[in-house]
Design an enzyme around this catalytic site. Structure first.
Site, short mmCIF file in Angstrom:
data_model
loop_
_atom_site.label_atom_id
_atom_site.label_comp_id
_atom_site.label_asym_id
_atom_site.label_seq_id
_atom_site.Cartn_x
_atom_site.Cartn_y
_atom_site.Cartn_z
N HIS A 138 16.33 -16.80 -6.83
CA HIS A 138 16.00 -17.48 -7.78
C HIS A 138 16.33 -17.22 -9.02
CE1 HIS A 138 13.04 -18.38 -4.48
NE2 HIS A 138 13.22 -18.87 -4.07
N ARG A 180 14.87 -28.28 -9.61
CA ARG A 180 14.89 -27.82 -8.38
C ARG A 180 13.81 -29.28 -7.88
NH1 ARG A 180 16.70 -26.98 -3.34
NH2 ARG A 180 15.53 -27.42 -1.65
N SER A 221 21.68 -20.24 4.09
CA SER A 221 22.63 -21.00 3.29
C SER A 221 23.79 -20.60 2.10
CB SER A 221 22.13 -22.52 2.55
OG SER A 221 20.86 -21.61 1.67
N CYS A 250 8.76 -17.32 3.10
CA CYS A 250 8.77 -17.38 1.57
C CYS A 250 7.40 -18.02 1.30
CB CYS A 250 10.13 -17.49 0.79
SG CYS A 250 10.45 -19.67 1.27
N ASP A 253 13.13 -21.53 10.84
CA ASP A 253 12.60 -20.79 9.82
C ASP A 253 11.43 -21.54 9.46
OD1 ASP A 253 15.07 -20.04 8.56
OD2 ASP A 253 15.44 -21.47 7.47
N GLU A 255 16.71 -36.99 -15.32
CA GLU A 255 17.70 -36.23 -16.56
C GLU A 255 17.01 -34.84 -16.71
OE1 GLU A 255 16.35 -41.75 -16.50
OE2 GLU A 255 15.65 -39.19 -16.01
N LEU A 256 15.38 -34.62 -16.84
CA LEU A 256 15.40 -33.63 -16.76
C LEU A 256 15.82 -32.12 -16.29
CD1 LEU A 256 13.05 -31.52 -18.60
CD2 LEU A 256 11.70 -31.74 -17.19
#
Length: 764
Positions: free
Chosen positions: A699, A520, A438, A648, A604, A18-19
């Site tokens: 991001h 995320r 992606s 990353c 990766d 929900e958040l």
């Protein structure tokens, strides 16, 4: 003395995320700020009620955060970078979002603060920024407001503060040669003010988190604990000094001389002996034993926990708790309706872990009543049955793993020989452009996967639709002028979950979500047994993408260490062996990709650094097997096959030898938020292979200008020879929109073309 139960924190995302949904709706302008704040209030009330119903004695307050709890602490201390401040100097939730993601419904877009991993977890925090002469004051009062909420609901609560030493440790000085620890004296008065406000509300205990204490700290940082925890923070509520993620035995001499009232120790990740702790700690202190694993999903062996703690009962005030915050655990196992019942019986999520604490407390508080010990044994019986389950053991995998030799991890030729063969094969220009893998995961793509799982479409329809999305991705990249293409990963829900779905030894949840950063969330697979690859995983999609273009298309694999680190691992097998099993499975995938005509394969490993032990003395062993696992995966490639890797959120200065030892032909890294400073390390170590420093931050929704990218590339070219430089974003573009992606990549390609022309002119 009654043993009490508590946890160090509860997941904040909500049972059905929900958040996440509320935040993204707010960012997109679909709900108001007040509606967003109401969602947060409802979630907190729900979470407290769930914990109370599970039987916890004290409920944490302050574990909720809109983006990240470290960022929340920064706003509470009014540590807001000038570029993110509101015009009137105030802070609100939009200030927080501008710091975290560079953009908010109000205010101007601006460069976000850096983001990095929270110790050795897969959670990310926003790095505090510190400057010379910085002042602090009580800013955002979210914690106090949440305390008032919980008290109004009648709960017995334990507010949480990130301690001042760990807060400074986790930050970064913006000026060279500036010691951020010098800011401690300016920071402590604000902590005093916060503690005073809590004491005024009748708070008995405050959980003050100092996870930095598990590290091997420099002497000055060790001494700073005396400054903070002798007199400065006294006279308010009782302080539970809280540590997690490793042992604290090496700092017991410091801890026992601090003016606190209790100590929480992680007895899962650490190897501290509770008897030694009992003998060493002041007798009037609470010892909080973190015996329920907050970072994994396995049902606890409660009889062994009982045995571990029973000798302390009646000897001192004892609490039992989670090893760390349950932020890292899914919320509720009971809603997993499709899981194999046998396998499901092996697990415990957050709600179940709270119940485990209640069961353990019941038994410890009633030592003379054996029925409570019998309840513990019955609860943990599925773990013992698992030891002989056919779902766990695969003899062929074990034999293959045992037959690994050093030769399996060696490429046929040295990089300097391989790169010439590869350049001849691909004939790429200088500053070749590519992406990390992606492309946007649109609603249409997500709906396809959902429709397939629900049976609304068949596999043939799904494959055709995915091929159409791959075709779109190739067409877009060709139109943009990128040099090395990717198929876009439309078929992948998550870079780890996707591979786990196609490997034996993994199982998956419907709703096992945990927060990664901001809004995320990820749904980590669970490793339950020996790992093998029953059939090719990515070859069909890579082959199709390559058939659509004359340009090289990268095959895309997630590396063995990242799959391990971003999954919930089994607890009956060491990490080295699990990584080797994954590497062998993916090694076969490399062979099949080559046979399908794929000449560039990206493996990766963004999690390589986060897997490091927290104590430097244990690094060498980990790095040895982690690098070996990558090489075991990659070294089967032919000389004219170019192996890429991506990392990353990493700092490499202290593991550079291991990065070099991985022997990837090309490494792409996150550098844009740090303004290319990371490349200084690559120059210092004379990194020999090709490198693609990320030139813009994926991001953030902000679009980089051509000039911004050119400026970053010029900086990179001062450090890395231009013939070894690649041009790429920081990370994959999964979370961005196509509009954002086209604009950003167009500017990136144009910037590369301008610099190519300059280089050609300079050579002529």
């Amino acid at each position: 003395m009654t043993i009490l139960s508590h946890i160090l924190g509860f997941p904040r995302i909500g049972l059905h995320r929900e958040l996440k949904r509320a935040q993204e709706s707010y960012w997109d302008g679909h709900i108001t700020q007040q509606q967003l704040l109401n969602t947060g209030r409802e979630l907190r009330a729900c979470h407290w009620q769930q914990q109370k119903q599970a039987g916890l004695n004290m409920l944490p307050v302050g574990d909720f955060a809109w983006y990240d709890h470290v960022l929340t602490t920064s706003l509470m201390l009014d540590n807001v970078p000038v570029r993110h401040r509101n015009d009137d100097g105030s802070s609100n939730i939009d200030t927080l979002y501008r710091i975290g993601r560079g953009n908010a419904p109000t205010g101007q877009p601006v460069v976000a603060s850096e983001m990095t991993k929270w110790f050795n977890t897969n959670y990310h925090y926003i790095v505090p920024e510190f400057t010379v002469g910085q002042q602090f004051r009580l800013g955002w009062t979210q914690l106090i407001e949440e305390v008032d909420e919980a008290l109004a609901l009648g709960y017995n609560i334990k507010p949480i503060l990130l301690g001042p030493i760990s807060y400074l440790w986790l930050g970064k000085a913006k000026e060279k040669h500036f010691d951020r620890l010098s800011l401690l004296s300016a920071l402590l008065p604000v902590y005093q003010q916060i503690l005073a406000l809590l004491a005024q509300r009748g708070i008995e205990w405050v959980q003050i988190d100092e996870p930095a204490l598990v590290l091997e700290l420099p002497t000055a940082w060790c001494n700073a604990y005396y400054d903070a925890y002798t007199d400065a923070l006294q006279g308010y509520s009782k302080l539970l000094l809280t540590t997690y993620f490793d042992s604290i035995g090496h700092h017991l001499n410091i801890i026992t001389n601090l003016s606190v009232h209790g100590l929480h120790v992680d007895l899962i990740a650490g190897n501290d002996d509770v008897e030694v702790l009992h003998r060493t700690l002041p007798s009037n202190w609470v010892l909080s034993a973190g015996v329920i694993n907050g970072r994994n999903v396995w049902r606890a062996d409660l009889p062994s926990k009982f045995k571990q703690l029973r000798s302390l009962v009646g000897q001192r005030e004892l609490w039992v708790g989670s090893s760390c915050s349950l932020l890292h655990s899914p919320i509720d196992l009971s809603i997993e309706t499709r899981m194999d019942p046998e396998v499901k019986s092996w697990f415990a999520f957050t709600i179940q872990k709270c119940n485990e604490l209640k069961l353990l407390c019941n038994a410890l508080n009633r030592l003379d009543d054996t029925k409570y010990q019998a309840i513990l044994a019955d609860y943990s019986a599925p773990l013992w049955a698992r030891q002989t389950s056919e779902k766990v053991h695969n003899r062929q995998v074990k034999i293959r793993t045992e037959q690994i030799t050093e030769n399996h991890s060696q490429r046929q030729q040295h990089y300097l020989d391989r790169i010439n063969v590869q350049r001849a094969r691909f004939n790429l220009p200088i500053l070749p452009t590519t992406t990390i893998g992606s492309f946007p995961q649109t609603t249409a793509i997500r709906s396809l996967r959902l429709d397939l799982k629900s049976g609304r479409i068949d596999n043939e329809y799904y494959k055709n639709a995915i091929c159409n999305h791959i075709k779109q991705a190739i067409t877009e990249q060709d139109a943009l002028g990128l040099d090395v293409l990717v198929h876009g990963e439309a078929e992948r829900n998550d870079m780890v979950e996707y591979f786990g779905e196609h490997l034996n030894g993994f199982i998956f949840t419907q709703n096992g979500w945990v927060q990664s950063y901001g809004s995320r969330c990820v749904k980590p697979p669970i490793i339950i047994g020996d790992i093998s690859r029953p059939k090719p995983i990515t070859v069909e999609w890579a082959w199709y993408a390559q058939s659509l273009t004359q340009k090289p298309v990268k095959g895309m694999l997630t590396g063995p260490v990242t799959i391990l680190c971003w999954s919930f691992p089994r607890e009956d097998l060491d990490r080295k062996t699990i990584a080797r099993q994954i590497a062998l499975a993916l090694r076969d995938e490399v062979i099949d990709l080559e046979n399908a005509g794929i000449g560039i394969i990206q493996i990766d490993e963004p999690a390589l650094r986060e897997g490091l032990p927290l104590k430097y003395s244990a690094w060498k062993e980990y790095l040895t097997w982690a690098v070996e696992a990558f090489r075991l995966n990659a070294a089967v490639a032919k000389n004219n096959t170019q192996i890429h890797t991506h990392m990353c959120y990493s700092e490499f200065n202290d593991i550079m030898d291991s990065i070099i030892a991985m022997d990837a032909d090309v490494i792409t890294i996150e550098t844009s938020r740090s303004n290319m400073k990371l490349l200084d390390t690559f120059k210092q170590y004379q990194y020999p292979n090709d490198i693609g420093p990320g030139v813009y931050d994926i991001h953030s929704p902000n679009i980089p200008s051509e000039d911004d990218i050119i400026q970053l590339l010029r900086k990179a070219a001062q450090v890395i020879p231009i013939k070894r430089l690649w041009v790429n974003p920081d990370c994959g573009l999964k979370t961005r929109t196509w509009l954002e992606t086209r604009k950003a990549l167009s500017n990136m390609v144009n910037a590369a073309h301008k610099l190519r022309r300059e280089e050609e002119y300079n050579r002529s």
